[in-house]
Design an enzyme around this catalytic site. Structure first.
Site, PDB file in Angstrom:
ATOM      1  CE  LYS A   1      57.216  10.018  80.521  1.00 38.27           C
ATOM      2  NZ  LYS A   1      56.461   9.728  81.747  1.00 38.27           N
TER       3      LYS A   1
HETATM    4  P1  NAD Z   1      46.811  14.266  79.198  1.00 38.80           P
HETATM    5  O1  NAD Z   1      47.291  14.558  77.847  1.00 38.80           O
HETATM    6  O2  NAD Z   1      45.726  13.270  79.385  1.00 38.80           O
HETATM    7  O3  NAD Z   1      46.355  15.635  79.907  1.00 38.80           O
HETATM    8  C1  NAD Z   1      47.128  16.785  79.974  1.00 38.80           C
HETATM    9  C2  NAD Z   1      46.202  17.949  80.341  1.00 38.80           C
HETATM   10  O4  NAD Z   1      46.980  19.111  80.607  1.00 38.80           O
HETATM   11  C3  NAD Z   1      45.224  18.309  79.237  1.00 38.80           C
HETATM   12  O5  NAD Z   1      43.969  18.614  79.815  1.00 38.80           O
HETATM   13  C4  NAD Z   1      45.835  19.575  78.642  1.00 38.80           C
HETATM   14  O6  NAD Z   1      44.874  20.415  78.034  1.00 38.80           O
HETATM   15  C5  NAD Z   1      46.403  20.201  79.893  1.00 38.80           C
HETATM   16  N1  NAD Z   1      47.398  21.228  79.673  1.00 38.80           N
HETATM   17  C6  NAD Z   1      48.437  21.233  78.796  1.00 38.80           C
HETATM   18  N2  NAD Z   1      49.120  22.376  78.925  1.00 38.80           N
HETATM   19  C7  NAD Z   1      48.512  23.093  79.893  1.00 38.80           C
HETATM   20  C8  NAD Z   1      48.741  24.355  80.492  1.00 38.80           C
HETATM   21  N3  NAD Z   1      49.773  25.113  80.097  1.00 38.80           N
HETATM   22  N4  NAD Z   1      47.910  24.778  81.464  1.00 38.80           N
HETATM   23  C9  NAD Z   1      46.902  24.015  81.874  1.00 38.80           C
HETATM   24  N5  NAD Z   1      46.628  22.814  81.352  1.00 38.80           N
HETATM   25  C10 NAD Z   1      47.425  22.364  80.375  1.00 38.80           C
HETATM   26  O7  NAD Z   1      48.105  13.849  80.043  1.00 38.80           O
HETATM   27  P2  NAD Z   1      48.169  13.057  81.418  1.00 38.80           P
HETATM   28  O8  NAD Z   1      48.436  11.636  81.120  1.00 38.80           O
HETATM   29  O9  NAD Z   1      47.007  13.437  82.274  1.00 38.80           O
HETATM   30  O10 NAD Z   1      49.520  13.659  82.013  1.00 38.80           O
HETATM   31  C11 NAD Z   1      49.549  14.892  82.709  1.00 38.80           C
HETATM   32  C12 NAD Z   1      50.783  14.938  83.577  1.00 38.80           C
HETATM   33  O11 NAD Z   1      50.750  13.814  84.470  1.00 38.80           O
HETATM   34  C13 NAD Z   1      52.105  14.829  82.822  1.00 38.80           C
HETATM   35  O12 NAD Z   1      53.095  15.568  83.507  1.00 38.80           O
HETATM   36  C14 NAD Z   1      52.424  13.360  82.912  1.00 38.80           C
HETATM   37  O13 NAD Z   1      53.805  13.099  82.728  1.00 38.80           O
HETATM   38  C15 NAD Z   1      51.957  13.092  84.324  1.00 38.80           C
HETATM   39  N6  NAD Z   1      51.719  11.685  84.615  1.00 38.80           N
HETATM   40  C16 NAD Z   1      50.812  10.964  83.899  1.00 38.80           C
HETATM   41  C17 NAD Z   1      50.636   9.623  84.188  1.00 38.80           C
HETATM   42  C18 NAD Z   1      49.624   8.782  83.483  1.00 38.80           C
HETATM   43  O14 NAD Z   1      49.465   7.614  83.869  1.00 38.80           O
HETATM   44  N7  NAD Z   1      48.923   9.297  82.495  1.00 38.80           N
HETATM   45  C19 NAD Z   1      51.381   9.018  85.219  1.00 38.80           C
HETATM   46  C20 NAD Z   1      52.282   9.794  85.942  1.00 38.80           C
HETATM   47  C21 NAD Z   1      52.441  11.127  85.631  1.00 38.80           C
END
Ligand code: NAD
Length: 457
Positions: A120
């Site tokens: 990561k």
């Molecule tokens: P992203 O940046 O696209 O979205 C994150 C979202 O969370 C945004 O809408 C942001 O405004 C919101 N957010 C941030 N803090 C917040 C809070 N305190 N309360 C409510 N909403 C809040 O990121 P993503 O890629 O969608 O990732 C989100 C989660 O999913 C992370 O934990 C990431 O590690 C996990 N994840 C993502 C992927 C991927 O392929 N993108 C894969 C596996 C896991």
């Protein structure tokens, strides 16, 4: 200011330690008890990272200001294949968050039987406060400074919070400048489709979560509910993972009754149109204010009565101090690390099912693996081929974790006797939840391969 300190804040809520790496280690320790043949030395090796790189570098912004940025890349374990894991841009990124996220990738790839290890990366800054050009400079400089710490067969980045296909295109381009004349496409996944990205990758994390949940419901993990059709769903976080989940769950017949982002939460008992919420966020920067919805606090959102709660934002959202307020029957962890160990204990006692992150959000890394294979073979698979392969992987992994939970919980006395035989003492073993079962499955895979290869030299 775009810099951060190198010390890790030991965030505490009440008595709970919220340091993500400590949480990852607690989860590991809770699981390894069920694998008595793993020696303490091997366990210690498996729960620690192989390598952590810290980089500090300057960027000159458009107005001539020089700012220092701090970025990290952690390679947790490569026993089963090259490191794999996203790159996050967020002001709260710390070295311990990156370590935790890297270790979760190791266990996730093992649960899904994807031939990668865990890695990561992250840079501690808020990209929303910078111009697109400054963010591009940060990305390029970080990749140049990482040098051969990443590579198509050593460590392969992907998108995470606040990074996307465009960021991955910059990473590929920068790396390709440094390695001319080679097929560099497999150095990073989650790229734009016209630049070697896989069809279905953008949706894969959410789609994998839906497939996992559907299989778990078919297996009867939630009394009285065998499908998502008609289920009420709350989604915390409306980015790549959360907004696509809202769309796919709606298409599958569920009703999204509340969603949130970093600026706030909205509720509509009659159902939220996910596309309208995406459009509203695009225009205004937030889901808050969507017509026909009422505003809620984040805590109220987490406490809404619903069938399924999908945390899709950041770590430690459901903790020892608020888990008792959760009224969802099932939590499907689309985010990494949204539930702390203290919360897990409370949820288990209350009978709330948790589909753990290292299973439920593994669709993203699974299709990243498909992208990597396509890049190496110079192919582009049809989207339905990608989705069909993802379905198979998610169903197999979900079955493996549920089977493991059943196997452990039906043989606690036998496991306890084995522990004693191996010289371990301590409290009698308790029945496990799905997270611990997933960990046991994954640790078993990684330790087996480690011993097959042998500890070098
Ligand atoms: P992203 O940046 O696209 O979205 C994150 C979202 O969370 C945004 O809408 C942001 O405004 C919101 N957010 C941030 N803090 C917040 C809070 N305190 N309360 C409510 N909403 C809040 O990121 P993503 O890629 O969608 O990732 C989100 C989660 O999913 C992370 O934990 C990431 O590690 C996990 N994840 C993502 C992927 C991927 O392929 N993108 C894969 C596996 C896991």
């Amino acid at each position: 200011m775009a810099t951060t300190t190198l010390h890790e804040p030991d965030a505490m809520t009440g008595t709970e330690d919220l340091n993500p790496f400590h949480i990852a280690q607690r989860q590991f320790d809770a699981a390894v008890k069920y694998l008595p043949s793993i020696t303490p030395g091997l366990a210690n090796f498996l729960k620690r990272p192989e390598k952590v790189v810290t980089l500090e570098f300057p960027i000159e912004t458009r107005d001539g200001t020089v700012l220092i940025f701090v970025g990290y890349r952690c390679l947790h374990n490569r026993a089963r294949g090259p490191g794999k894991g996203g790159i996050r841009y967020h002001p709260d990124v710390t070295i311990d968050e990156v370590r935790a996220l890297a270790s979760w990738m190791t266990w996730k790839c093992a649960v899904l039987d994807v031939p990668f290890g865990g890695a990561k990366g992250g840079i501690a800054f808020d990209p929303k406060k910078f111009s697109a050009r400054d963010v591009m400079k940060v990305t390029r400089r970080f990749i140049v400074m990482l040098g051969d710490n990443i590579g198509p067969h050593t460590d392969i980045p992907a998108p995470d919070v606040n990074t996307n296909a465009g960021t991955m295109a910059r990473i590929y381009d920068t790396y390709a400048m440094m390695h001319p004349g080679e097929n560099n496409l497999p150095v990073v996944t989650g790229k734009p489709v016209d630049l070697g990205g896989s069809l279905g990758r953008r949706e894969a994390t959410a789609r994998g979560c839906l497939f996992c949940l559907q299989r778990a419901l078919e297996r009867g993990i939630l009394d009285g509910r065998s499908s998502v059709e008609g289920a009420t769903v709350v989604v915390q976080g409306y980015g790549n993972a959360g907004s696509v989940a809202a769309q796919l769950f709606t298409q599958a017949g569920a009703k999204i009754i509340a969603v949130s982002d970093s600026r706030g939460a909205i509720h509509s008992p009659d159902g939220i149109d996910p596309d309208a919420a995406i459009e509203h966020k695009r225009q205004t920067g937030s889901v808050v204010g969507l017509p026909s919805s009422t505003e809620l606090s984040n805590e109220q959102l987490l406490a809404l009565e619903c069938d399924i709660l999908i945390p899709a934002a950041l770590e430690s959202q459901i903790r020892g101090d608020n888990a008792h307020t959760v009224r969802a029957r099932l939590i499907a962890e689309l985010a990494n690390g949204p539930t702390t160990p203290d919360a897990d204990r409370i949820l288990l006692e209350r009978g709330t099912i948790v589909l753990p992150d290292i299973l439920a959000n593994a669709g993203g890394v699974t299709v990243s693996y498909f992208e990597w294979v396509q890049n190496i073979e110079n192919e582009q698979w049809e989207e339905d081929v990608v989705n069909e392969k993802l379905l198979k992987k998610m169903r197999r992994a979900t079955d493996a974790v549920i089977d493991k939970q059943e196997e452990i919980n039906s043989s606690l006395d036998k496991l306890q006797a084995e522990r004693v035989k191996h010289g371990f003492e301590g409290e009698p073993l308790e029945p496990v939840d799905l997270r611990t079962a997933a960990y046991v499955y994954a640790i078993d895979q990684v330790s087996t391969v480690t011993l097959e290869r042998g500890i070098w030299p």
